[in-house]
Design a protein around this motif. Structure first.
Motif, short mmCIF file in Angstrom:
data_model
loop_
_atom_site.label_atom_id
_atom_site.label_comp_id
_atom_site.label_asym_id
_atom_site.label_seq_id
_atom_site.Cartn_x
_atom_site.Cartn_y
_atom_site.Cartn_z
N LEU A 138 8.77 7.86 52.06
CA LEU A 138 7.68 7.37 52.91
C LEU A 138 8.15 7.04 54.33
CD1 LEU A 138 4.76 6.66 53.34
CD2 LEU A 138 5.15 4.45 52.23
N PRO A 139 9.25 6.31 54.52
CA PRO A 139 9.74 6.09 55.89
C PRO A 139 10.06 7.39 56.63
CG PRO A 139 10.78 4.55 54.40
CD PRO A 139 10.04 5.53 53.54
N GLU A 140 10.63 8.36 55.89
CA GLU A 140 10.94 9.65 56.52
C GLU A 140 9.67 10.36 56.97
OE1 GLU A 140 13.63 11.27 57.51
OE2 GLU A 140 14.90 9.57 56.98
N CYS A 141 8.64 10.35 56.13
CA CYS A 141 7.38 11.01 56.50
C CYS A 141 6.70 10.30 57.66
CB CYS A 141 6.47 11.08 55.29
SG CYS A 141 6.96 12.32 54.07
N ARG A 142 6.79 8.99 57.70
CA ARG A 142 6.20 8.25 58.82
C ARG A 142 6.97 8.51 60.12
NH1 ARG A 142 4.79 2.16 57.21
NH2 ARG A 142 3.65 2.38 59.19
N ARG A 143 8.25 8.83 59.99
CA ARG A 143 9.03 9.21 61.17
C ARG A 143 8.65 10.61 61.66
NH1 ARG A 143 13.22 12.52 61.86
NH2 ARG A 143 13.41 12.86 59.61
N ILE A 144 8.36 11.48 60.73
CA ILE A 144 8.09 12.88 61.05
C ILE A 144 6.69 13.09 61.61
CG2 ILE A 144 7.79 15.17 59.98
CD1 ILE A 144 10.00 14.27 57.98
N LYS A 174 2.58 11.40 62.68
CA LYS A 174 1.80 10.24 63.10
C LYS A 174 0.86 9.74 62.00
CE LYS A 174 1.81 11.22 68.08
NZ LYS A 174 0.97 11.47 69.28
N ILE A 175 0.49 10.64 61.09
CA ILE A 175 -0.42 10.28 60.01
C ILE A 175 0.20 10.70 58.68
CG2 ILE A 175 -2.69 10.66 58.97
CD1 ILE A 175 -3.76 11.26 61.75
N VAL A 176 0.20 9.77 57.73
CA VAL A 176 0.65 10.06 56.37
C VAL A 176 -0.46 9.64 55.42
CG1 VAL A 176 2.34 9.59 54.56
CG2 VAL A 176 3.08 9.71 56.95
N ALA A 177 -0.86 10.53 54.53
CA ALA A 177 -1.93 10.24 53.57
C ALA A 177 -1.50 10.77 52.20
CB ALA A 177 -3.24 10.89 54.00
N PHE A 178 -1.61 9.91 51.18
CA PHE A 178 -1.20 10.38 49.86
C PHE A 178 -1.91 9.60 48.76
CE2 PHE A 178 1.68 6.95 50.90
CZ PHE A 178 1.88 6.27 49.71
N THR A 179 -1.98 10.21 47.60
CA THR A 179 -2.60 9.62 46.42
C THR A 179 -1.51 8.94 45.60
OG1 THR A 179 -2.34 11.74 45.30
CG2 THR A 179 -4.47 11.31 46.32
N PRO A 180 -1.48 7.60 45.52
CA PRO A 180 -0.42 6.90 44.80
C PRO A 180 -0.65 6.78 43.30
CG PRO A 180 -1.85 5.29 45.79
CD PRO A 180 -2.39 6.65 46.21
N LEU A 225 -3.72 6.21 50.11
CA LEU A 225 -3.13 5.36 51.13
C LEU A 225 -2.93 6.16 52.41
CD1 LEU A 225 -0.40 3.38 49.12
CD2 LEU A 225 -2.87 2.95 49.32
N VAL A 226 -3.29 5.57 53.55
CA VAL A 226 -3.11 6.25 54.84
C VAL A 226 -2.37 5.33 55.81
CG1 VAL A 226 -5.04 7.86 54.71
CG2 VAL A 226 -5.45 5.55 55.52
N TYR A 227 -1.48 5.94 56.58
CA TYR A 227 -0.70 5.26 57.60
C TYR A 227 -0.94 5.97 58.92
CZ TYR A 227 1.72 3.40 53.50
OH TYR A 227 2.01 2.79 52.30
N GLY A 228 -1.33 5.21 59.94
CA GLY A 228 -1.64 5.80 61.24
C GLY A 228 -3.09 5.61 61.62
N LYS A 229 -3.40 5.87 62.88
CA LYS A 229 -4.75 5.69 63.39
C LYS A 229 -5.69 6.78 62.89
CE LYS A 229 -3.29 3.47 67.71
NZ LYS A 229 -3.31 3.57 69.20
N ASN A 244 -0.58 1.84 41.44
CA ASN A 244 0.72 2.05 42.08
C ASN A 244 0.71 1.70 43.56
OD1 ASN A 244 1.94 2.88 39.77
ND2 ASN A 244 1.93 5.05 40.27
N GLU A 245 -0.44 1.27 44.07
CA GLU A 245 -0.53 0.94 45.50
C GLU A 245 0.54 -0.07 45.90
OE1 GLU A 245 -2.94 0.75 43.19
OE2 GLU A 245 -4.94 0.94 44.06
N TRP A 246 0.89 -0.96 44.97
CA TRP A 246 1.81 -2.06 45.27
C TRP A 246 3.26 -1.61 45.35
CZ3 TRP A 246 -2.64 -3.71 45.99
CH2 TRP A 246 -3.64 -3.63 45.02
N LEU A 247 3.55 -0.37 45.00
CA LEU A 247 4.91 0.14 45.09
C LEU A 247 5.27 0.57 46.51
CD1 LEU A 247 5.05 2.42 41.90
CD2 LEU A 247 5.66 0.00 42.12
N TYR A 248 4.26 0.60 47.40
CA TYR A 248 4.46 1.13 48.75
C TYR A 248 4.22 0.05 49.81
CZ TYR A 248 4.11 5.57 46.26
OH TYR A 248 4.32 6.61 45.39
N ASP A 249 4.74 0.31 51.02
CA ASP A 249 4.48 -0.58 52.14
C ASP A 249 2.97 -0.65 52.40
OD1 ASP A 249 7.19 -0.92 52.46
OD2 ASP A 249 7.38 0.58 54.04
#
Length: 224
Positions: A64-70, A72-78, A115-119, A82-87
């Protein structure tokens, strides 16, 4: 990247390998978004991965940190629970069915988190708001369990790639490609796709499905 592509076409590149080793070789901003469906830690019989909750939690610390580095948007089905296993994510999208898609410890599971990370790319571009949930009346896995134990419906992945990319021509990465449903969704919607999968049997299934989707798209452009 030093890994030789397993399959490559004008808009698609597939790699057979461990994403935990391949992701660090990708530069920041090398794709527009990550859309993926990682293991859920529920004991599914993968050939080269211990599908335990602890293994999923440990793997998340890297991918997950690697994908957020690569991207601007990361979206995945946990997977539900399992939501609590992630940031903590920026937001939680979802897909849902009134009739449910299987049993859970409180009855029938109707809602599946994403779960989505980014604007939000629509709001960021001044394009207005979009629903955060896909409602389906029917759904079925994109391939049978004889090909993959937990394939997502193509409708879900098409909605998700459209949700993270208003342009229609973004480069999408799936580090847990599986049977290639995200790749098929990208081909059908005209996007570029990079897929990574550690199990060669799934790479072969994904390559064949994506080739078939590419042929269908090419044939649809030929004048009658």
């Amino acid at each position: 990247m030093s890994v030789k592509p397993y399959y490559q076409s004008d808009r698609v590149t597939l790699y057979h390998g461990d994403c935990l080793a391949i992701l660090p070789t990708l530069g920041a901003g090398s794709v527009d978004a990550v859309v993926t469906d990682p293991p859920y830690g529920v004991g599914l019989k993968y050939r080269s991965f211990d599908d335990s909750r602890e293994a999923v939690k440990e793997m998340a610390k890297v991918w997950l940190p690697e994908c957020r580095r690569i991207a601007k948007i990361v979206a995945f089905t946990p997977g539900k629970g399992n939501e609590w296993l992630y940031d903590e994510p920026t937001w939680t999208l979802s897909w849902a069915m009134k009739s449910g898609t299987g049993r859970c410890c409180w009855g029938f599971q109707c809602v599946h988190p994403i779960l989505v990370y980014g604007k939000c790319p629509y709001l960021a571009r001044g394009l207005g708001g979009r629903p955060d949930t896909l409602f389906l009346t029917t759904c079925k896995p994109s391939v049978g369990k004889d090909q993959h134990p937990c394939a997502k419906p193509i409708e879900v992945m098409e909605w998700l790639v459209n949700r993270v990319d208003p342009t229609g021509h973004a480069a999408i990465l799936d580090p847990f490609m599986g049977s290639g449903t995200t790749g098929v969704a990208c081909v059908k919607t005209g996007r570029h796709f990079i897929g990574i999968e550690r199990e060669e049997a799934y790479c072969e299934i994904a390559a064949k499905r994506i080739q078939s989707a590419e042929r269908e798209c090419a044939e649809s452009l030929v004048p009658a």
